[in-house]
Design an enzyme around this catalytic site. Sequence first.
Site, PDB file in Angstrom:
ATOM      1  N   ASN A  28       0.811  -1.219   0.000  1.00  0.00           N
ATOM      2  CA  ASN A  28       0.000   0.000   0.000  1.00  0.00           C
ATOM      3  C   ASN A  28       0.848   1.274   0.000  1.00  0.00           C
ATOM      4  O   ASN A  28       0.350   2.341   0.304  1.00  0.00           O
ATOM      5  CB  ASN A  28      -0.921  -0.001   1.229  1.00  0.00           C
ATOM      6  CG  ASN A  28      -1.705  -1.298   1.337  1.00  0.00           C
ATOM      7  OD1 ASN A  28      -2.347  -1.711   0.390  1.00  0.00           O
ATOM      8  ND2 ASN A  28      -1.635  -1.941   2.494  1.00  0.00           N
ATOM      9  N   HIS A 114     -13.441  -2.297   7.372  1.00  0.00           N
ATOM     10  CA  HIS A 114     -12.196  -2.936   7.807  1.00  0.00           C
ATOM     11  C   HIS A 114     -12.316  -3.565   9.201  1.00  0.00           C
ATOM     12  O   HIS A 114     -13.051  -3.075  10.061  1.00  0.00           O
ATOM     13  CB  HIS A 114     -11.109  -1.853   7.838  1.00  0.00           C
ATOM     14  CG  HIS A 114      -9.716  -2.355   7.995  1.00  0.00           C
ATOM     15  ND1 HIS A 114      -9.047  -2.287   9.184  1.00  0.00           N
ATOM     16  CD2 HIS A 114      -8.868  -2.924   7.121  1.00  0.00           C
ATOM     17  CE1 HIS A 114      -7.824  -2.775   9.033  1.00  0.00           C
ATOM     18  NE2 HIS A 114      -7.690  -3.169   7.779  1.00  0.00           N
ATOM     19  N   GLU A 155     -15.879   3.178   4.616  1.00  0.00           N
ATOM     20  CA  GLU A 155     -14.560   3.530   4.104  1.00  0.00           C
ATOM     21  C   GLU A 155     -14.772   4.417   2.885  1.00  0.00           C
ATOM     22  O   GLU A 155     -15.833   4.369   2.265  1.00  0.00           O
ATOM     23  CB  GLU A 155     -13.788   2.257   3.705  1.00  0.00           C
ATOM     24  CG  GLU A 155     -13.404   1.428   4.906  1.00  0.00           C
ATOM     25  CD  GLU A 155     -12.703   0.110   4.540  1.00  0.00           C
ATOM     26  OE1 GLU A 155     -11.993   0.051   3.526  1.00  0.00           O
ATOM     27  OE2 GLU A 155     -12.887  -0.852   5.286  1.00  0.00           O
ATOM     28  N   SER A 159     -11.076  -1.481   1.031  1.00  0.00           N
ATOM     29  CA  SER A 159      -9.699  -1.974   0.975  1.00  0.00           C
ATOM     30  C   SER A 159      -9.537  -3.272   0.200  1.00  0.00           C
ATOM     31  O   SER A 159      -8.473  -3.525  -0.343  1.00  0.00           O
ATOM     32  CB  SER A 159      -9.149  -2.140   2.389  1.00  0.00           C
ATOM     33  OG  SER A 159      -9.924  -3.073   3.116  1.00  0.00           O
ATOM     34  N   ASP A 184     -13.386   6.147   6.965  1.00  0.00           N
ATOM     35  CA  ASP A 184     -12.004   5.665   7.033  1.00  0.00           C
ATOM     36  C   ASP A 184     -11.381   5.850   5.647  1.00  0.00           C
ATOM     37  O   ASP A 184     -11.738   5.167   4.697  1.00  0.00           O
ATOM     38  CB  ASP A 184     -11.993   4.188   7.461  1.00  0.00           C
ATOM     39  CG  ASP A 184     -10.571   3.659   7.645  1.00  0.00           C
ATOM     40  OD1 ASP A 184      -9.629   4.220   7.055  1.00  0.00           O
ATOM     41  OD2 ASP A 184     -10.415   2.652   8.378  1.00  0.00           O
ATOM     42  N   HIS A 187      -7.290   4.247   2.249  1.00  0.00           N
ATOM     43  CA  HIS A 187      -6.816   4.023   0.875  1.00  0.00           C
ATOM     44  C   HIS A 187      -7.115   5.187  -0.057  1.00  0.00           C
ATOM     45  O   HIS A 187      -6.814   5.124  -1.242  1.00  0.00           O
ATOM     46  CB  HIS A 187      -7.406   2.728   0.318  1.00  0.00           C
ATOM     47  CG  HIS A 187      -6.959   1.529   1.078  1.00  0.00           C
ATOM     48  ND1 HIS A 187      -5.756   0.896   0.834  1.00  0.00           N
ATOM     49  CD2 HIS A 187      -7.527   0.864   2.110  1.00  0.00           C
ATOM     50  CE1 HIS A 187      -5.620  -0.114   1.669  1.00  0.00           C
ATOM     51  NE2 HIS A 187      -6.678  -0.157   2.459  1.00  0.00           N
ATOM     52  N   LYS A 240       0.052   3.850   4.624  1.00  0.00           N
ATOM     53  CA  LYS A 240      -0.168   3.472   3.223  1.00  0.00           C
ATOM     54  C   LYS A 240       0.492   4.497   2.298  1.00  0.00           C
ATOM     55  O   LYS A 240       1.694   4.494   2.205  1.00  0.00           O
ATOM     56  CB  LYS A 240      -1.658   3.254   3.002  1.00  0.00           C
ATOM     57  CG  LYS A 240      -1.995   1.898   3.633  1.00  0.00           C
ATOM     58  CD  LYS A 240      -3.396   1.589   3.927  1.00  0.00           C
ATOM     59  CE  LYS A 240      -3.417   0.214   4.608  1.00  0.00           C
ATOM     60  NZ  LYS A 240      -4.559   0.031   5.492  1.00  0.00           N
TER      61      LYS A 240
HETATM   62  C1  LIG Z   1      -4.777  -0.535   6.777  1.00  0.00           C
HETATM   63  C2  LIG Z   1      -6.088  -0.082   7.242  1.00  0.00           C
HETATM   64  C3  LIG Z   1      -6.281   0.318   8.567  1.00  0.00           C
HETATM   65  C4  LIG Z   1      -5.204   0.186   9.613  1.00  0.00           C
HETATM   66  O1  LIG Z   1      -4.182   1.109   9.444  1.00  0.00           O
HETATM   67  P1  LIG Z   1      -2.759   0.798  10.131  1.00  0.00           P
HETATM   68  O2  LIG Z   1      -2.084   2.118  10.148  1.00  0.00           O
HETATM   69  O3  LIG Z   1      -2.099  -0.205   9.261  1.00  0.00           O
HETATM   70  O4  LIG Z   1      -3.042   0.273  11.500  1.00  0.00           O
HETATM   71  C5  LIG Z   1      -7.505   0.808   8.921  1.00  0.00           C
HETATM   72  N1  LIG Z   1      -8.517   0.883   8.035  1.00  0.00           N
HETATM   73  C6  LIG Z   1      -8.378   0.491   6.762  1.00  0.00           C
HETATM   74  C7  LIG Z   1      -9.527   0.596   5.829  1.00  0.00           C
HETATM   75  C8  LIG Z   1      -7.158  -0.015   6.322  1.00  0.00           C
HETATM   76  O5  LIG Z   1      -7.026  -0.446   5.083  1.00  0.00           O
END
Ligand SMILES: *Cc1c(COP(=O)(O)O)cnc(C)c1O
Length: 377
Positions: A28, A114, A155, A159, A184, A187, A240
């Site tokens: 990512n 997620h 989100e 993801s 969230d 991405h 990411k």
């Molecule tokens: C990767 C991810 C997380 C977690 O983030 P980290 O910094 O790796 O703990 C949370 N939500 C989504 C949608 C993700 O893809």
Amino acid sequence: MRQRVEIQRLPDGYALKNGRRLLNFSDNDYLGLSFYPQVIQAAQEALTTYGAGAGASRLVTGNHPLYTQLEQELAQYKGTEDALVFGSGFLANLGVINGLIPQEDVILADRLIHASLVDAIKLSGVKFQRYRHNDMQHLRQLLEKSARCCWIITESVFSMDGDLAPLAEIQALAEEFGAMIIVDDAHGFGVLNPFTSPLASRVREREVSETPSPEIALRQFRPLPEGEVRRIIWTGTFSKAAGSYGGYVCTTKAQIEQMVNKARSLIYTTGLPPSVVAANLAALRIIRVQPELTALPLHHARLFDPQAQSAIVPVIIGTEEAALAAAKMLEEAGFLVPAIRPPTVPAGTSRLRFTFSAVHRAEDIARLRAIVKEVTS
Ligand SMILES: *Cc1c(COP(=O)(O)O)cnc(C)c1O
């Protein structure tokens, strides 16, 4: 069985596995910032100036000066009043739900959110219901039935599917029913950001018009009055596109203050190492001023699949065995692509998950495309 396989990522879009160089379409680090000279230099300088660790929680002595700068610039970029940086995206999701949502409220969550959000919801003990993925009619039904105050959780970019939430429609529903929204943006940040933050979009309209994907802008972007925008709370990660580590929540000053006092995943854990915060600040500054760089992951994804909506493109295979076999064939051909299986995705939808980065080359993507056609036909 899930296993820890030793892999060494390389700066040029390759990764070393079992001594072989493989083209890496599986992580990512969308902009290649984890190896970017300015990011590494910023981290090195902070190591020398501030030491290797934070020493304590942010509320004790762990709140070194770089945090303030990062939070100010992040809030500016996201178009919110304030921002709060957590140890990771997982911890930020724990913190926003534990810190902000009252016990008597109800959470309405997209079915595909997620695992960190699911765990945060379960830990919070708040009553929750899932709506079918991106199904606005289902969401409306649940809102109509609920007598309590609702928090919608989604989100921005999903993801494991790479598709986008219809944020404008969710926003309109939230307005109609007086609900709050937590998005969230793990991405989207650094890849689709101008599209996923309505307030920030307004600031950056010129950039939006220069990016290669106007249809996404249309779907996501609707200028809104200030009051409406405040229904949205953004969470995300620096792990990411920003290339390092850490998470964040962007929202109003009042809600940030509430989290500082209530979010256990902020209070009872050590602050990030200063070098990590410095890397995040350097990465954010690159993301802010280089729209031609942040446009590349989506551009590359579309060389692979013209329908791509984000840097993530799944190719659904079906059974776990078939997905694993396809990943193995790709690896033999020199491409590192993960097979994603239940429980990460629903049974029967095991898939190859391709992620595209600014550092990939068009000719490699063309080769990948040809091989994937062969392997999956
Ligand atoms: C990767 C991810 C997380 C977690 O983030 P980290 O910094 O790796 O703990 C949370 N939500 C989504 C949608 C993700 O893809």
